[in-house]
Scaffold this motif. Sequence first.
Motif, short mmCIF file in Angstrom:
data_model
loop_
_atom_site.label_atom_id
_atom_site.label_comp_id
_atom_site.label_asym_id
_atom_site.label_seq_id
_atom_site.Cartn_x
_atom_site.Cartn_y
_atom_site.Cartn_z
N ALA A 1 5.29 4.96 1.48
CA ALA A 1 4.98 6.30 0.97
C ALA A 1 6.20 6.90 0.28
O ALA A 1 6.08 7.53 -0.78
CB ALA A 1 4.51 7.20 2.12
N LEU B 1 6.75 5.36 -3.22
CA LEU B 1 5.86 5.90 -4.24
C LEU B 1 6.23 7.34 -4.58
O LEU B 1 6.21 7.73 -5.76
CB LEU B 1 4.42 5.82 -3.74
CG LEU B 1 3.87 4.40 -3.50
CD1 LEU B 1 2.50 4.45 -2.84
CD2 LEU B 1 3.82 3.60 -4.80
N SER B 2 6.58 8.12 -3.58
CA SER B 2 6.97 9.51 -3.82
C SER B 2 8.23 9.58 -4.68
O SER B 2 8.33 10.42 -5.59
CB SER B 2 7.19 10.21 -2.49
OG SER B 2 7.58 11.55 -2.69
N CYS C 1 5.10 9.77 -7.95
CA CYS C 1 3.64 9.71 -7.75
C CYS C 1 3.19 10.98 -7.04
O CYS C 1 3.81 11.43 -6.08
CB CYS C 1 3.26 8.49 -6.92
SG CYS C 1 3.68 6.90 -7.70
N ILE D 1 -1.18 9.63 -3.55
CA ILE D 1 -0.98 8.21 -3.27
C ILE D 1 -2.03 7.74 -2.27
O ILE D 1 -2.62 8.55 -1.54
CB ILE D 1 0.44 7.92 -2.73
CG1 ILE D 1 0.66 8.65 -1.39
CG2 ILE D 1 1.50 8.33 -3.76
CD1 ILE D 1 1.99 8.33 -0.74
N ALA E 1 -2.11 12.28 0.39
CA ALA E 1 -2.19 10.84 0.63
C ALA E 1 -3.51 10.53 1.31
O ALA E 1 -4.04 11.35 2.06
CB ALA E 1 -1.01 10.38 1.49
N LEU F 1 -4.55 10.01 -8.90
CA LEU F 1 -3.91 8.94 -8.12
C LEU F 1 -3.00 8.11 -9.02
O LEU F 1 -3.44 7.57 -10.04
CB LEU F 1 -4.98 8.04 -7.49
CG LEU F 1 -4.49 6.89 -6.61
CD1 LEU F 1 -3.90 7.42 -5.31
CD2 LEU F 1 -5.65 5.93 -6.31
N THR F 2 -1.72 7.99 -8.64
CA THR F 2 -0.76 7.22 -9.46
C THR F 2 0.05 6.22 -8.63
O THR F 2 0.96 5.59 -9.16
CB THR F 2 0.21 8.16 -10.19
OG1 THR F 2 0.86 9.01 -9.24
CG2 THR F 2 -0.52 8.99 -11.23
N GLY F 3 -0.27 6.08 -7.34
CA GLY F 3 0.48 5.14 -6.52
C GLY F 3 -0.37 4.52 -5.43
O GLY F 3 -1.17 5.21 -4.79
#
Length: 329
Positions: free
Chosen positions: A174, A177-178, A182, A185, A216, A242-244
């Motif tokens: 997480a 991705l952050s 993103c 996620i 998330a 959603l990008t991750g």
Amino acid sequence: MAGPGRGVTIADVAARAGVAASTVSYVISGKRSISPETADRVMQAVADLGYHPHAGARSLASRRAGVVAMMLPLRDGMHLPVLMQFASGAVTEARRHDQDVLLMTADEGPAGLARVAASAIVDGLILMDVEVRDPRVETLRRLGLPSVLIGFPADAEGLTCVDLDFTAAGRVCADYLSDRGCGTIALLGASEAVYARRTGFAERVREGFLGRSGPALVQPCPDDPVSVQRTVKELLASHPDLTGLAVHNEPAVGHVMHALADAGKRVGEDFHVVVIGPDEVAERVHPQLPSVLVPAETLAETAVRHLMRKLDGLDVPDSTLVEPQLTIR
């Protein structure tokens, strides 16, 4: 009565020694203290009748079978290549201690534990696919046979457990991705069957992943190509921001990448993916993906080492958690 070594049962030995069958079992397995006089009578009866409950006479003399059992059930959601890494690590380490490994692949649950313990063919047990409320735990405590779990049940008191820190692994994914900007996620996790039986590692990854601040979600992920691509398509449609993605399902990784490409997502540019699983899974797709390794062989080797120390009467830690390592590619 049956001739020496042919068809001799534990009841025959008990009758010869003038004791109960359970006493014979305790003398042979060493699971309870029996008076020297009674033990001598039992062992003399064993010798007279040629009764061999273990692999050979050496194990009778040493009270050790030279074998450990590894319960590696082939159930829905368990992926054979990863399981074989666990098995390979266990066998390699066991041979360093002059031990063999008995692989138990059927889902026999508590009954399987009791059967193996009663047969006196193994010195100890290694359990995998540990559930949060695992029905085998109470049987383990009752049997008293030395054991190590690869995984953690909710109630681990009195048990020896080894595992990757899957909660931290979910958190690492997480954060990765952050850190790449993103917004929303998602975790594409194990299959529905794994969550349904409340397998510990899957629940802990989910817990760590959802523990971040920010939007998330978690979606169980099937293994077959068509279902994986449908799942990804539906996820993107229902969450356009959603990008991750974090993927914790080894067979699904390649299919996820195909689905993202079909949706026009440029992985590594406007969309990011991280994997929890073996290095080769993250390396054989294009582009190669960052990943948190599940160190299967290391975990199995550690479990065997702990079990050998327990068999020798040495102390081992109750809990061994391996910190997750993120590899950027």
